[in-house]
Design an enzyme around this catalytic site. Structure first.
Site, PDB file in Angstrom:
ATOM      1  N   TYR A  82       3.185   2.766  -9.042  1.00 35.90           N
ATOM      2  CA  TYR A  82       4.065   3.800  -9.616  1.00 35.90           C
ATOM      3  C   TYR A  82       5.085   3.240 -10.598  1.00 35.90           C
ATOM      4  O   TYR A  82       5.977   3.976 -11.025  1.00 35.90           O
ATOM      5  CB  TYR A  82       4.869   4.510  -8.520  1.00 35.90           C
ATOM      6  CG  TYR A  82       4.091   4.898  -7.286  1.00 35.90           C
ATOM      7  CD1 TYR A  82       3.070   5.846  -7.349  1.00 35.90           C
ATOM      8  CD2 TYR A  82       4.394   4.326  -6.053  1.00 35.90           C
ATOM      9  CE1 TYR A  82       2.369   6.204  -6.206  1.00 35.90           C
ATOM     10  CE2 TYR A  82       3.692   4.691  -4.917  1.00 35.90           C
ATOM     11  CZ  TYR A  82       2.680   5.621  -4.999  1.00 35.90           C
ATOM     12  OH  TYR A  82       2.003   5.973  -3.874  1.00 35.90           O
ATOM     13  N   GLY A 104      10.551  11.597   5.089  1.00 39.09           N
ATOM     14  CA  GLY A 104       9.977  10.323   5.526  1.00 39.09           C
ATOM     15  C   GLY A 104      10.776   9.198   4.894  1.00 39.09           C
ATOM     16  O   GLY A 104      11.559   8.509   5.542  1.00 39.09           O
ATOM     17  N   SER A 144       7.606  13.721  -3.978  1.00 35.41           N
ATOM     18  CA  SER A 144       8.341  12.680  -3.280  1.00 35.41           C
ATOM     19  C   SER A 144       9.296  11.989  -4.238  1.00 35.41           C
ATOM     20  O   SER A 144       9.052  11.952  -5.439  1.00 35.41           O
ATOM     21  CB  SER A 144       7.322  11.684  -2.729  1.00 35.41           C
ATOM     22  OG  SER A 144       7.836  10.978  -1.646  1.00 35.41           O
ATOM     23  N   CYS A 162      -4.413 -12.523  -6.894  1.00 34.11           N
ATOM     24  CA  CYS A 162      -5.128 -12.874  -8.122  1.00 34.11           C
ATOM     25  C   CYS A 162      -5.167 -11.697  -9.069  1.00 34.11           C
ATOM     26  O   CYS A 162      -6.235 -11.086  -9.285  1.00 34.11           O
ATOM     27  CB  CYS A 162      -6.525 -13.346  -7.776  1.00 34.11           C
ATOM     28  SG  CYS A 162      -6.421 -14.946  -7.015  1.00 34.11           S
ATOM     29  N   GLU A 163      -4.014 -11.360  -9.592  1.00 32.85           N
ATOM     30  CA  GLU A 163      -3.925 -10.227 -10.490  1.00 32.85           C
ATOM     31  C   GLU A 163      -2.594 -10.333 -11.215  1.00 32.85           C
ATOM     32  O   GLU A 163      -1.556 -10.489 -10.572  1.00 32.85           O
ATOM     33  CB  GLU A 163      -3.995  -8.938  -9.659  1.00 32.85           C
ATOM     34  CG  GLU A 163      -4.253  -7.738 -10.491  1.00 32.85           C
ATOM     35  CD  GLU A 163      -4.810  -6.564  -9.691  1.00 32.85           C
ATOM     36  OE1 GLU A 163      -5.647  -6.763  -8.799  1.00 32.85           O
ATOM     37  OE2 GLU A 163      -4.384  -5.457  -9.988  1.00 32.85           O
TER      38      GLU A 163
HETATM   39  N1  LLP Z   1       5.437  16.113   3.953  1.00 32.57           N
HETATM   40  C1  LLP Z   1       4.254  16.052   3.315  1.00 32.57           C
HETATM   41  C2  LLP Z   1       3.315  17.154   3.458  1.00 32.57           C
HETATM   42  C3  LLP Z   1       3.942  14.954   2.517  1.00 32.57           C
HETATM   43  O1  LLP Z   1       2.784  14.905   1.890  1.00 32.57           O
HETATM   44  C4  LLP Z   1       4.880  13.892   2.410  1.00 32.57           C
HETATM   45  C5  LLP Z   1       4.576  12.720   1.588  1.00 32.57           C
HETATM   46  C6  LLP Z   1       6.086  13.996   3.109  1.00 32.57           C
HETATM   47  C7  LLP Z   1       6.337  15.127   3.870  1.00 32.57           C
HETATM   48  C8  LLP Z   1       7.130  12.921   3.077  1.00 32.57           C
HETATM   49  O2  LLP Z   1       7.637  12.705   1.814  1.00 32.57           O
HETATM   50  P1  LLP Z   1       8.920  11.761   1.631  1.00 32.57           P
HETATM   51  O3  LLP Z   1      10.077  12.441   2.283  1.00 32.57           O
HETATM   52  O4  LLP Z   1       8.609  10.472   2.309  1.00 32.57           O
HETATM   53  O5  LLP Z   1       9.081  11.610   0.176  1.00 32.57           O
HETATM   54  N2  LLP Z   1       3.220   6.701  -1.519  1.00 32.57           N
HETATM   55  C9  LLP Z   1       4.194   7.396  -2.333  1.00 32.57           C
HETATM   56  C10 LLP Z   1       4.704   8.624  -1.642  1.00 32.57           C
HETATM   57  C11 LLP Z   1       3.608   9.569  -1.228  1.00 32.57           C
HETATM   58  C12 LLP Z   1       4.148  10.729  -0.445  1.00 32.57           C
HETATM   59  C13 LLP Z   1       3.058  11.442   0.233  1.00 32.57           C
HETATM   60  N3  LLP Z   1       3.491  12.565   0.974  1.00 32.57           N
HETATM   61  C14 LLP Z   1       5.311   6.435  -2.685  1.00 32.57           C
HETATM   62  O6  LLP Z   1       5.261   5.286  -2.289  1.00 32.57           O
HETATM   63  O7  LLP Z   1       6.249   6.810  -3.384  1.00 32.57           O
END
Ligand code: LLP
Length: 440
Positions: A342, A296, A214, A369-370
């Protein structure tokens, strides 16, 4: 002044921030803070841009753009995705429930997850989801058994790890070998998964899936993954004398968070992936498969701005005679865990007024609280920022509200959609009573 990336494209700042014609002050007065403000037209435009770019670059071979619901999801967004005419990537029973609650067309849904429960698999097959992306040998057996029990033949993909080192944070990088997702191509487990899947009459293997990570900016990772998947398509054709018709290359397209950055361009990245797909298919004498993708962050990230109210400020002396002003806002790591998790960087602006005051070295922190509860580690902001002022943090649409927590029993913020000068609530603010109601 027109705000360029990473702000939602309909934001303006004339002394006061306005998003799609609604000022930050009016939003805060009506809905409270912290508040996620999502620009509805911007969402439609970004989702539509991916849909159109996929068709432009793959023509007859364009598959589906699946919006990755994990980035941000509620019922209204699920309706928007359907209006744009794209698909929906869900990775849990909860995300599937949102899709079902708005009667999202089942065939346009893809179910992901590295540990889907029996009931999640059953619900998905009963609802008729178009594709289940399988992630382990146990799961192949589970999906096959449940489909057989329900008298269905389920279309499936195999999630493969293509062995690509995506240049992004380790926690959001997913196609290298030593991690939990998928079947490794290099180790031969991908081929064993092909054989295991093909042994079941209740499964119809339609193709392969790869998601390399991502917040990626270099198209090369996607290209290498595509080439490796295509190589396996060729192996399949040679072995079974038939070609699998589909590939899904996942999401991960990077966006801008800071002024001066710019996100990946859908047209540019799909043009280069398309060139590689054509070249590799020609090399192996394969028919070009349909290509699907799962953005996404790139769809929802820039559409959303968080509005916080300033509660206190405090100046701290640093070594060498410098000082740092801490600005504490009424949210923090419970509505945006990304900086702590991150080291993600954001920008912020004073949203309720113009200030002539000279900028001072500042750190924006939350109310948790951190000491790691930091929204922005270092930013220059006007010296006269005071309690009651509003700060806007743009590009918080992806993995902000969706990763929100109740740390310190802080209720999760509301989400408001703005469009043509009007704002409406699409997810209400959690209340303390919501939280208390969980305890017996
Ligand atoms: N497809 C699959 C199988 C995935 O696991 C993900 C994201 C996406 C699509 C969408 O990825 P995007 O286009 O949104 O980058 N929490 C982390 C990101 C974790 C992504 C998990 N999977 C952050 O805040 O950067």
């Amino acid at each position: 002044m027109k705000l360029s990336q990473p702000y939602s494209s309909n934001s303006t700042f004339e002394g006061e921030l306005a998003i799609a014609g609604v000022t930050a002050r009016n939003l805060a007065n009506e809905f409270g803070t912290p508040l996620f403000v999502i620009d509805e037209d911007d969402f439609h435009q970004r989702a539509g841009a991916w849909r159109d770019a996929l068709i432009r670059h793959f023509g007859n071979h364009a598959g589906t753009v699946y919006y990755a619901g994990k980035s941000f999801l509620n019922k209204e967004v699920a309706r928007w995705i359907n209006q744009v005419g794209i698909g929906f990537d869900v990775c849990s029973g909860g995300e599937l429930a949102v899709a079902r609650s708005v009667n999202f067309p089942a065939t346009n849904i893809e179910l992901h997850g590295n540990n889907k429960s029996e009931s999640e698999i059953r619900e998905a097959i009963e609802y008729g989801v178009g594709t289940i992306v399988m992630d382990s040998f146990f799961e192949i057996e589970r999906v096959a058994r449940i489909a057989a029990e329900l008298g269905k033949i389920q279309k499936v993909y195999l999630r493969l790890t293509a062995g690509v080192e995506a240049h992004t944070h380790e926690f959001i990088s997913t196609a290298h070998e030593d991690q939990k997702f998928g079947f490794s191509i290099a180790s031969g487990s991908a081929w064993k998964a092909v054989e295991a899947t093909s042994a079941h009459a209740s499964l119809r293997l339609a193709g392969f899936h790869s998601h390399i990570g991502s917040q990626i900016f270099i198209a090369e990772g996607f290209e290498v993954a595509a080439a490796r998947l295509i190589e396996l398509l060729a192996k399949y054709r040679d072995h079974f004398d038939a070609q699998l018709p589909e590939l899904d290359l996942g999401g991960g397209y990077g966006i801008a968070y800071l002024p001066g950055e710019s996100g990946l361009d859908p047209d540019e990245v799909l043009a280069s992936i398309s060139a590689v797909v054509k070249r590799e298919c020609e090399k192996h004498s394969l028919t070009i498969p349909t290509i699907s993708i799962e953005p996404g962050r790139h769809i929802v990230g820039p559409t959303t701005t968080t509005i916080y109210a300033v509660g206190t400020t405090k100046s701290v002396e640093l070594d060498g005679g410098e000082s740092r002003r801490y600005i504490a806002v009424d949210g923090g790591m419970s509505d945006n865990i990304r900086p702590s998790l991150y080291g993600a960087e954001y920008t912020a602006l004073l949203a309720n007024r113009l200030s002539e005051s000279a900028p001072v070295n500042s750190r924006i922190v939350g109310k948790h609280c951190e000491s790691g509860d930091i929204v922005i580690r270092q930013i220059e902001l006007p010296g006269d920022i005071a309690p009651g002022d509003l700060l806007a943090v743009p590009a918080t649409g992806a993995y902000g509200r969706s990763m929100a927590s109740n740390y310190n029993h802080i209720p999760r913020p509301a989400v408001v959609a703005v469009k043509a000068g009007k704002a409406r609530l699409i997810t209400r603010r959690e209340s303390i009573n919501d939280l208390l109601a969980l305890d017996i």
